[in-house]
Scaffold this motif. Structure first.
Motif, mmCIF file in Angstrom:
data_model
loop_
_atom_site.group_PDB
_atom_site.id
_atom_site.type_symbol
_atom_site.label_atom_id
_atom_site.label_comp_id
_atom_site.label_asym_id
_atom_site.label_seq_id
_atom_site.Cartn_x
_atom_site.Cartn_y
_atom_site.Cartn_z
ATOM 1 N N SER A 90 -22.462 36.586 3.488
ATOM 2 C CA SER A 90 -21.729 37.821 3.802
ATOM 3 C C SER A 90 -22.279 38.461 5.059
ATOM 4 O O SER A 90 -21.526 38.973 5.887
ATOM 5 C CB SER A 90 -21.883 38.830 2.670
ATOM 6 N N LEU A 150 -23.737 37.068 7.553
ATOM 7 C CA LEU A 150 -23.271 36.317 8.727
ATOM 8 C C LEU A 150 -21.872 36.756 9.115
ATOM 9 O O LEU A 150 -21.580 37.017 10.287
ATOM 10 C CB LEU A 150 -23.255 34.818 8.422
ATOM 11 N N GLU A 151 -20.999 36.845 8.080
ATOM 12 C CA GLU A 151 -19.616 37.258 8.354
ATOM 13 C C GLU A 151 -19.583 38.630 9.005
ATOM 14 O O GLU A 151 -18.846 38.857 9.965
ATOM 15 C CB GLU A 151 -18.816 37.317 7.053
ATOM 16 N N ALA A 208 -20.144 38.921 12.542
ATOM 17 C CA ALA A 208 -19.113 38.224 13.318
ATOM 18 C C ALA A 208 -19.532 36.793 13.661
ATOM 19 O O ALA A 208 -19.210 36.275 14.714
ATOM 20 C CB ALA A 208 -18.748 39.001 14.583
ATOM 21 N N VAL A 209 -20.295 36.178 12.754
ATOM 22 C CA VAL A 209 -20.627 34.768 12.908
ATOM 23 C C VAL A 209 -19.984 34.047 11.725
ATOM 24 O O VAL A 209 -20.208 34.418 10.582
ATOM 25 C CB VAL A 209 -22.158 34.550 12.870
ATOM 26 N N ASP A 210 -19.159 33.058 12.011
ATOM 27 C CA ASP A 210 -18.415 32.381 10.961
ATOM 28 C C ASP A 210 -19.343 31.443 10.183
ATOM 29 O O ASP A 210 -19.844 30.473 10.736
ATOM 30 C CB ASP A 210 -17.277 31.578 11.602
ATOM 31 N N PRO A 211 -19.584 31.748 8.883
ATOM 32 C CA PRO A 211 -20.504 30.887 8.137
ATOM 33 C C PRO A 211 -19.986 29.453 7.990
ATOM 34 O O PRO A 211 -20.786 28.526 7.839
ATOM 35 C CB PRO A 211 -20.635 31.574 6.771
ATOM 36 N N LEU A 212 -18.661 29.283 8.033
ATOM 37 C CA LEU A 212 -18.146 27.917 7.916
ATOM 38 C C LEU A 212 -18.597 27.078 9.108
ATOM 39 O O LEU A 212 -18.977 25.925 8.973
ATOM 40 C CB LEU A 212 -16.613 27.930 7.841
ATOM 41 N N ARG A 252 -21.148 27.959 11.215
ATOM 42 C CA ARG A 252 -22.587 28.064 11.436
ATOM 43 C C ARG A 252 -23.384 27.315 10.355
ATOM 44 O O ARG A 252 -24.374 26.676 10.635
ATOM 45 C CB ARG A 252 -22.950 29.543 11.444
ATOM 46 N N GLN A 270 -13.939 42.012 4.582
ATOM 47 C CA GLN A 270 -14.269 40.862 3.734
ATOM 48 C C GLN A 270 -13.360 40.809 2.514
ATOM 49 O O GLN A 270 -13.250 39.777 1.861
ATOM 50 C CB GLN A 270 -15.729 40.943 3.289
ATOM 51 N N TYR A 288 -13.072 39.367 13.949
ATOM 52 C CA TYR A 288 -14.442 39.079 14.386
ATOM 53 C C TYR A 288 -14.806 39.913 15.603
ATOM 54 O O TYR A 288 -15.944 40.315 15.783
ATOM 55 C CB TYR A 288 -14.601 37.580 14.661
ATOM 56 N N ARG A 334 -15.673 43.257 14.307
ATOM 57 C CA ARG A 334 -16.945 43.223 13.580
ATOM 58 C C ARG A 334 -18.149 43.217 14.517
ATOM 59 O O ARG A 334 -19.248 43.598 14.119
ATOM 60 C CB ARG A 334 -17.011 41.972 12.708
ATOM 61 N N PHE A 339 -27.265 45.265 4.052
ATOM 62 C CA PHE A 339 -26.998 44.878 2.668
ATOM 63 C C PHE A 339 -28.110 45.361 1.753
ATOM 64 O O PHE A 339 -29.256 45.544 2.171
ATOM 65 C CB PHE A 339 -26.870 43.361 2.556
ATOM 66 N N HIS A 389 -24.350 36.383 20.144
ATOM 67 C CA HIS A 389 -23.236 37.057 20.816
ATOM 68 C C HIS A 389 -23.436 37.320 22.301
ATOM 69 O O HIS A 389 -22.555 37.854 22.952
ATOM 70 C CB HIS A 389 -22.917 38.375 20.104
#
Lengths: 259, 279
Positions: free
Chosen positions: A129, A131-132, A135-139, A141, B68, B92, B95, B102, B124
């Motif tokens: 979560s 990572l998401e 703004a880094v796509d866990p799929l 990364r 999410q 993205y 974001r 968390f 980034h």
């Protein structure tokens, strides 16, 4: 009526799982622009974790399976005076069947379960979560480098398994039981075909690699984020990968060597 | 003095530009409705708190804002972008300007504290490594963990892990930061440190902060404006003074921590006598 309802629910659950798994795979392989500069080091690291760290179990198992094959084969072949065929027997059995299949089963137990547990735990500790949210796509990364590492390393591991197995067969057959050194190797060379035997084994191995890694990654990504959920997911990875490998092996064998 | 003047500023809330807005949002999980038609507004550069009993989905609200999760209906506007209607690439992009702390910290366990903080910068930007090092060390300095840069996350205490995660969350100077239960499970000292950090960060970076919490005392000390959620909707909102003077029994029950009141202590069940007789 309850039974029918359960069956329906079960079927729907299965189909939605297949859908989610496909979504995961497509997202990992085609989602967004691939970035080789950032992706390659991640891939190499996973190649080490998934491939290199599996070497010990693969090589030791390969050696012993080759030795046992030679021992068992010799006792049968000697009755017909055909012990010179020990070389092709061991090598064909390994290259066509045992190499790809046993490697895949060991891979599912060694690397697949580790992948599932790792990703499941990343999910449970909110690392995916976070990572998401960064703004880094866990799929891309997390999942993609592991997928490619699995697909690349398993065929190589299977080839190593077969090679070491043949050496094991040589140790038992030639050094110990006294099969002629020259005929062991020359008849083997004459009867093993590069395309029909070696390449078909590699293709099998690629298919198993694809399926095993996919199942392992999906089970981890889809795990219920609790300790019980992760343990169930890890078990499922091993069981489903093993069954898938054995089932696919039959289909592939029938297609490749059927007639 | 500053605090007072800020409070005054929030009181005429309409004059402030909202950074995040929820308009008539309804969200449900399966058959269970979590939020029923709620609307909220989080002004730019202020600390806004969301309070409420545990288990009513306060974290869910942050996940809705972060895209999410998707609401069943309603609009969620972040800096003018309607989150549910964005495609993946646009989401993205939005974001990159927001950040979330968390509850567990969610540090990457295979990286050192330094690499964790440097991670978003490396992902980034294309800055050279020496600038990244300076940026990460400055962020670690601001949470007091510059000396802990080489430790691994499993070597940190709970409070330190959360501070390290905070350093990572502000690494790229976001415009919006969301804190998910930042005070849970902290000892009084690290709680005090976190309260001060949230306040200071808000001042120095002019961040829009959303704090989800049920620690009434801590929240009251930092929030410019507060929403109290219970029973699927907003039951009260206002500044500290307004809430303390609120006549709503729900709000009073929550703020004073009374066991029973409009929010029942008992989970819905048959009467005790009936239940015992059945055995």
């Amino acid at each position: 009526m309850d039974k029918i309802q359960q069956l329906g629910r079960h079927t729907l659950d299965r189909f939605s799982a297949v859908g989610r798994a496909t979504y995961l795979l497509i997202g990992a392989l085609f989602g967004g622009r691939p970035n080789l500069v950032k992706g390659f080091p991640l891939f190499v690291k996973q190649l080490y974790v998934v491939g290199v760290l599996s070497l010990v179990i693969i090589l030791v198992s390969g050696l012993f399976i080759g030795m046992v094959l030679a021992l068992q084969g010799y006792t049968v072949l000697i009755d017909y005076g055909a012990e010179d065929s020990l070389g092709p027997m061991v090598s064909l059995a390994l290259l066509r069947e045992l190499g790809p299949v046993v490697t895949a089963l060991l891979f599912a137990g060694r690397a697949g379960s580790a992948l599932t547990a790792e990703i499941g735990l990343m999910k449970a500790t909110e690392q995916l979560s976070s990572l998401e949210m960064m703004a880094v796509d866990p799929l891309r990364r997390v999942v993609a480098p592991r997928f490619w590492a699995g697909v690349v390393s398993m065929p190589l591991l299977a080839l190593l398994f077969s090679s070491v197995g043949i050496l094991g067969g040589h140790i038992v057959g030639v050094e110990w039981l006294g099969v002629d050194h020259g005929s062991f190797w020359s008849i083997m060379q004459a009867s093993v075909d590069f395309k029909d035997d070696i390449m078909n084994g590699v293709i099998k191995s690629l298919v198993f690699a694809f399926v095993c890694t996919w199942i392992a990654l999906f089970r981890g990504y889809d795990a219920v984020p609790t300790s019980e959920g992760i343990s169930t997911a890890t078990t499922q990875t091993v069981v489903q990968s093993s069954l898938a490998v054995l089932g696919l092996d039959f289909v592939l064998t029938a297609l490749m060597f059927g007639n | 003095m500053t605090f007072q003047s800020q409070n005054n500023a929030v009181q005429n809330e309409n004059g402030l530009t909202p950074h995040v807005e929820l308009k008539n949002v309804t969200f449900s999980r399966g058959d269970r409705i979590i939020y029923d038609d709620i609307s909220m507004s989080f002004p730019k550069g202020k600390v806004t708190a969301i309070m409420g009993p545990s288990g009513i989905g306060k974290t869910t609200l942050l996940r809705l804002i972060g895209g999410q999760l998707y609401p069943d209906s309603g609009e969620i506007l972040v800096a003018g972008n309607n989150i549910p209607s964005l495609n993946r690439a646009q989401l993205y992009k939005v974001r990159e300007k927001m950040s979330m702390l968390f509850q567990s910290g969610a540090l990457f366990t295979e990286m050192s504290v330094f690499d964790n903080v440097a991670f978003p910068i490396r992902e980034h930007t294309k800055l050279p490594e020496d600038i990244i090092r300076t940026m990460a060390l400055l962020k670690l300095e601001s949470v007091g963990l510059r000396g802990a840069r080489d430790l691994m996350p499993n070597e940190l205490s709970g409070g330190m892990a959360r501070r390290a995660a905070l350093a990572r969350a502000i690494a790229l100077d976001p415009e919006l930061i969301m804190y998910d239960e930042p005070f849970v499970g902290q000892d009084p000292i690290s709680m005090g440190v976190l309260v001060r950090l949230i306040r200071d960060l808000n001042h120095s970076l002019n961040l829009t902060s959303i704090v989800v919490s049920h620690d009434v005392h801590e929240v009251m000390s930092i929030a410019d404006y507060m929403y109290i959620i219970a029973d699927k909707r907003v039951i009260g909102h206002g500044t500290k003074e307004q809430l303390l003077q609120s006549e709503s029994p729900l709000v009073q029950q929550f703020l004073k921590g009374q066991a029973d009141g409009p929010v029942p202590f008992h989970f819905a069940a048959d009467s005790l006598q009936q239940d015992l007789m059945q055995g």
